[in-house]
Scaffold this active site. Structure first.
Site, PDB file in Angstrom:
ATOM      1  N   LEU A  59       0.864  -1.175   0.000  1.00 58.00           N
ATOM      2  CA  LEU A  59       0.000   0.000   0.000  1.00 58.00           C
ATOM      3  C   LEU A  59       0.901   1.225   0.000  1.00 58.00           C
ATOM      4  O   LEU A  59       1.945   1.235   0.657  1.00 58.00           O
ATOM      5  CB  LEU A  59      -0.911   0.031   1.240  1.00 58.00           C
ATOM      6  CG  LEU A  59      -1.988  -1.054   1.366  1.00 58.00           C
ATOM      7  CD1 LEU A  59      -2.731  -0.911   2.688  1.00 58.00           C
ATOM      8  CD2 LEU A  59      -2.965  -0.982   0.208  1.00 58.00           C
ATOM      9  N   ASP A  60       0.511   2.255  -0.733  1.00 48.79           N
ATOM     10  CA  ASP A  60       1.286   3.489  -0.723  1.00 48.79           C
ATOM     11  C   ASP A  60       1.354   4.039   0.700  1.00 48.79           C
ATOM     12  O   ASP A  60       0.429   3.847   1.506  1.00 48.79           O
ATOM     13  CB  ASP A  60       0.642   4.534  -1.638  1.00 48.79           C
ATOM     14  CG  ASP A  60       0.710   4.142  -3.100  1.00 48.79           C
ATOM     15  OD1 ASP A  60       1.475   3.210  -3.431  1.00 48.79           O
ATOM     16  OD2 ASP A  60      -0.002   4.755  -3.911  1.00 48.79           O
ATOM     17  N   ARG A  61       2.419   4.742   0.984  1.00 46.77           N
ATOM     18  CA  ARG A  61       2.641   5.262   2.339  1.00 46.77           C
ATOM     19  C   ARG A  61       1.442   6.027   2.909  1.00 46.77           C
ATOM     20  O   ARG A  61       1.054   5.810   4.061  1.00 46.77           O
ATOM     21  CB  ARG A  61       3.895   6.143   2.345  1.00 46.77           C
ATOM     22  CG  ARG A  61       4.161   6.776   3.712  1.00 46.77           C
ATOM     23  CD  ARG A  61       5.504   7.469   3.759  1.00 46.77           C
ATOM     24  NE  ARG A  61       5.703   8.051   5.081  1.00 46.77           N
ATOM     25  CZ  ARG A  61       6.885   8.226   5.653  1.00 46.77           C
ATOM     26  NH1 ARG A  61       7.971   7.853   5.025  1.00 46.77           N
ATOM     27  NH2 ARG A  61       6.981   8.762   6.851  1.00 46.77           N
TER      28      ARG A  61
END
Length: 243
Positions: A59-61
């Protein structure tokens, strides 16, 4: 750091990822989820030596929500294969600027990632580096100039949801990378990993885990019951898509 555990057994660890925490160590050197969870397992089970925890998806930050890790190499291998063949179902909630082209539909683009800029671009299918990106979406609710959408991924490209909606004229609320002309600095991106569904790597039973986003702005302007029950997109047998 308090990381809610949503499911755990000998092979799997499924947690609710906090927003703005990197999944694994990056150049920022901030505490990352993988390292935190390994330390937690080592402490809770008094394990000697290194702890194995496999990262099977990302998942993106700035994105929060459901995320699964593999506690054994066998589970990691089998889950990775299910992701590759499209048998690992992922659904998201997103709040976008404006209204999508249709209330319900499919977005299909060809994407290329510029690793130096850490940004993804839509390109022609003729581009030799292009990778196909497909998602289904359904609009759940509108509020003024924002729309709440449910998204089901069929491919797992980097920044896929963000760049596909931005390219369709509806950048995600708070997305500074793909909606810099409309979003303000400091706004939190409104993208949440809402549910995952897959066959357990050893038990051969279906695991489905859900999570709802925090009730703060802009999530709070939409009906909470609709958010909780917004799993209609793609509610059908897992579809085999290989790219």
């Amino acid at each position: 750091m308090d990381i809610p555990i949503l499911y755990e057994d000998n092979h799997l660890l499924i947690v609710e990822k906090p927003v703005n925490v990197p999944v694994q160590e990056d150049n920022s050197k901030d505490r990352d989820l993988l390292t935190i969870l390994k330390a937690d397992i080592k402490d809770r089970y008094q394990k000697p030596g290194n702890v194995y925890l496999g990262l099977v998806h990302r998942l993106d930050r700035p994105v929060g929500g459901v995320m699964v890790f593999a506690k054994t190499s066998k589970a990691a291998s089998r889950l990775s294969e299910k992701i590759r063949t499209g048998e690992f179902e992922r659904k998201y909630l997103a709040i976008v600027r404006g209204r999508p082209p249709q209330e319900q539909g499919t977005l299909k683009h060809y994407l290329v990632k510029n690793h130096n800029k850490n940004k993804v671009f839509v390109v022609s299918k003729k581009d030799k580096k292009a990778k196909i990106a497909i998602l289904e979406y359904e609009t759940i609710q509108h509020y003024e100039k924002l729309s709440l959408v449910s998204v089901r991924l069929h491919t797992g490209r980097s920044h896929q949801i963000r760049v596909q909606f931005a390219s369709s004229g509806c950048p995600l609320y708070g997305d500074q990378k793909y909606g810099e002309n409309i979003n303000k600095p400091g706004e939190q991106i409104a993208l949440w990993s809402h549910s995952i569904k897959f066959e357990h790597p050893t038990k051969k039973e279906i695991i489905e885990i859900k999570s709802t986003p925090p009730i703060n702005y802009p999530w709070s302007i939409f009906d909470s019951e609709q958010i909780k029950n917004s799993f209609t997109v793609g509610d059908c047998p897992l579809q085999l898509l290989i790219f």
